[in-house]
Design an enzyme around this catalytic site. Structure first.
Site, mmCIF file in Angstrom:
data_model
loop_
_atom_site.group_PDB
_atom_site.id
_atom_site.type_symbol
_atom_site.label_atom_id
_atom_site.label_comp_id
_atom_site.label_asym_id
_atom_site.label_seq_id
_atom_site.Cartn_x
_atom_site.Cartn_y
_atom_site.Cartn_z
ATOM 1 N N ALA A 91 7.870 39.412 21.602
ATOM 2 C CA ALA A 91 8.580 39.205 22.865
ATOM 3 C C ALA A 91 8.739 40.509 23.632
ATOM 4 C CB ALA A 91 9.946 38.569 22.620
ATOM 5 N N ASP A 92 8.821 41.629 22.929
ATOM 6 C CA ASP A 92 8.988 42.916 23.609
ATOM 7 C C ASP A 92 7.747 43.308 24.406
ATOM 8 O OD1 ASP A 92 11.645 43.531 23.059
ATOM 9 O OD2 ASP A 92 11.180 44.390 21.115
ATOM 10 N N PRO A 93 6.567 43.396 23.795
ATOM 11 C CA PRO A 93 5.399 43.728 24.611
ATOM 12 C C PRO A 93 5.050 42.654 25.633
ATOM 13 C CG PRO A 93 4.757 43.275 22.337
ATOM 14 C CD PRO A 93 6.240 43.377 22.355
ATOM 15 N N GLY A 144 7.091 43.577 28.369
ATOM 16 C CA GLY A 144 6.563 44.795 28.973
ATOM 17 C C GLY A 144 5.415 44.524 29.918
#
Length: 404
Positions: free
Chosen positions: A173-175, A178
């Site tokens: 979910a983070d990248p 991003g």
């Protein structure tokens, strides 16, 4: 935004100040850096970005940090301290984009609300990356990738039918967030090009909504059909045959026949043209009703062949199949080696390290991975001494005071 395009990427001349932490915000800033933007990463003096504490490490150095924060300069600055805020405000006019991922209202509480930021840099684009966005009941919730993946619906549909919901083996979910963050910045920059005198703009990036955006069929599936999409393991909810299959030599391949002509080619490869005439398998719609039977036929053929034989025969026939590669196998795979998909970049600690290449590849103004993530405060002298013209004595005093 200023400067000209050159071989280092189409964003050459764009200046980005990254005061975010962990992965999502830094990933967005690094993507801009991949395409030539000048990115300055800000960390808290002493403690640094918490990403540095996350595994894996080598000789006490975070490898994740080096990958996520590539193509950046690094400085230290305490934005909570009045003197730190003074330096921050002096830096702002040099930048086109600010990336932050504090909880909503945090910068406001430090006296750095949008009005203040824009008073020092009127056209500043502010990317605000949070778990749930700047508004709504969950806006103040803390969170990490696993929470966003759970809220988004991704975890609910991942796993075996009778097993627990599952996360992927990496905080994706983070990248994902991003990528959407970098896209949002570029969209705002296009608007700026059309309206050079327009005021600054804020980008409200919810990492949960970014992950949800990838699952685009789930809302309409429920809205129009009332279907709650459930876990089905390695089956495919929309295509048959499809699953993960084990080869004769104990390797795994993923296989799917997404359209009719691919299914027919597969049947020809395995010598089972009769399957095409079987009413149970006449179309994808009816194959979905008999997927278990069909997958057994596929599994039996694949189990009688080695991985390389399966890939060679099916890929050559235009049938969708792929080996399940580990990071070691990716590093050795001839296709990815030929494309330099995993590229080596200079690093101050280990000489050179391997990181993913710049994606996508532009024909005329391609991006470039120039450096791995730097040491904490590695560019303090350059940024504060050369850019802001602080003396060595003044920088030493600020360092001793915990400002930088």
């Amino acid at each position: 935004m200023h400067g000209n395009l050159n071989e280092r990427g189409p964003l050459q001349g764009l200046k980005v100040l990254d005061i975010s932490n962990i992965i999502a915000g830094p990933f967005a800033a690094a993507m801009l850096g991949d395409f030539g933007a000048e990115v300055v990463k800000v960390e808290m003096p002493g403690t640094g970005d918490a990403l540095r504490t996350l595994a894996p490490h080598k000789d006490g150095k975070s490898l994740l940090w080096k990958a996520v924060n590539r193509n950046k300069r690094a400085i230290t600055l305490d934005l909570r301290k009045p003197e730190g805020q003074v330096l921050f405000k002096r830096l702002l006019p040099r930048f086109d984009v600010l990336v932050e991922n504090y909880r909503p209202g945090t910068l406001d509480g430090w006296g750095l609300d949008s009005a203040v930021l824009w008073s020092h840099s009127p056209g500043l684009i502010i990317l605000r990356a949070t778990g749930f966005g700047q508004t709504g009941p969950y806006r103040r919730y803390a969170g990490f990738a696993r929470l966003f993946e759970a809220y988004s619906g991704l975890v609910h549909i991942t796993g075996e039918k009778d097993g627990p919901p599952m996360h992927a083996g990496y905080p994706i979910a983070d990248p994902i967030g991003g990528i959407f963050g970098a896209f949002g910045v570029l969209a705002a920059l296009v608007e700026r090009l059309k309206n050079p005198d327009a005021p600054g703009q804020e980008i409200d990036l919810s990492l949960t909504e970014a992950t949800m955006r990838l699952l685009e069929v789930l809302p309409i599936e429920y809205d129009q059909l009332g279907i709650v999409h459930e876990r089905i393991g390695n089956d495919n909810a929309y295509v048959a045959p499809a699953n993960m299959f084990r080869t004769k030599d104990g390797q795994w391949v993923t296989f799917t026949a997404a359209v009719q002509n691919v299914f027919e080619r597969f049947c020809s490869v395995i010598g089972r043209e009769d399957l095409v005439r079987d009413p149970r398998f006449a179309s994808n719609a009816v194959r979905m009703l008999h997927v278990a039977e069909l997958n057994l036929i596929v599994a039996a053929w694949i189990a009688d062949n080695t991985r390389d034989a399966v890939i060679a025969r099916l890929a050559d026939a235009g049938v969708s199949v792929a080996p399940v590669l580990s990071n070691k196998q990716i590093a050795e795979d001839p296709h990815f080696v030929a494309r330099n998909a995993v590229t080596r970049v200079k690093d101050e600690d280990f000489g050179a390290v391997a990181v993913p290449c710049v994606v996508p590849r532009l024909s005329r103004t391609p991006g470039e991975v120039r450096t791995a993530g730097p040491a904490m405060g590695a560019h303090n002298s350059e940024v504060y001494g050369e850019w802001l013209e602080l003396s060595e004595t003044e920088m030493l005093r600020l360092c001793e005071a915990g400002v930088i």
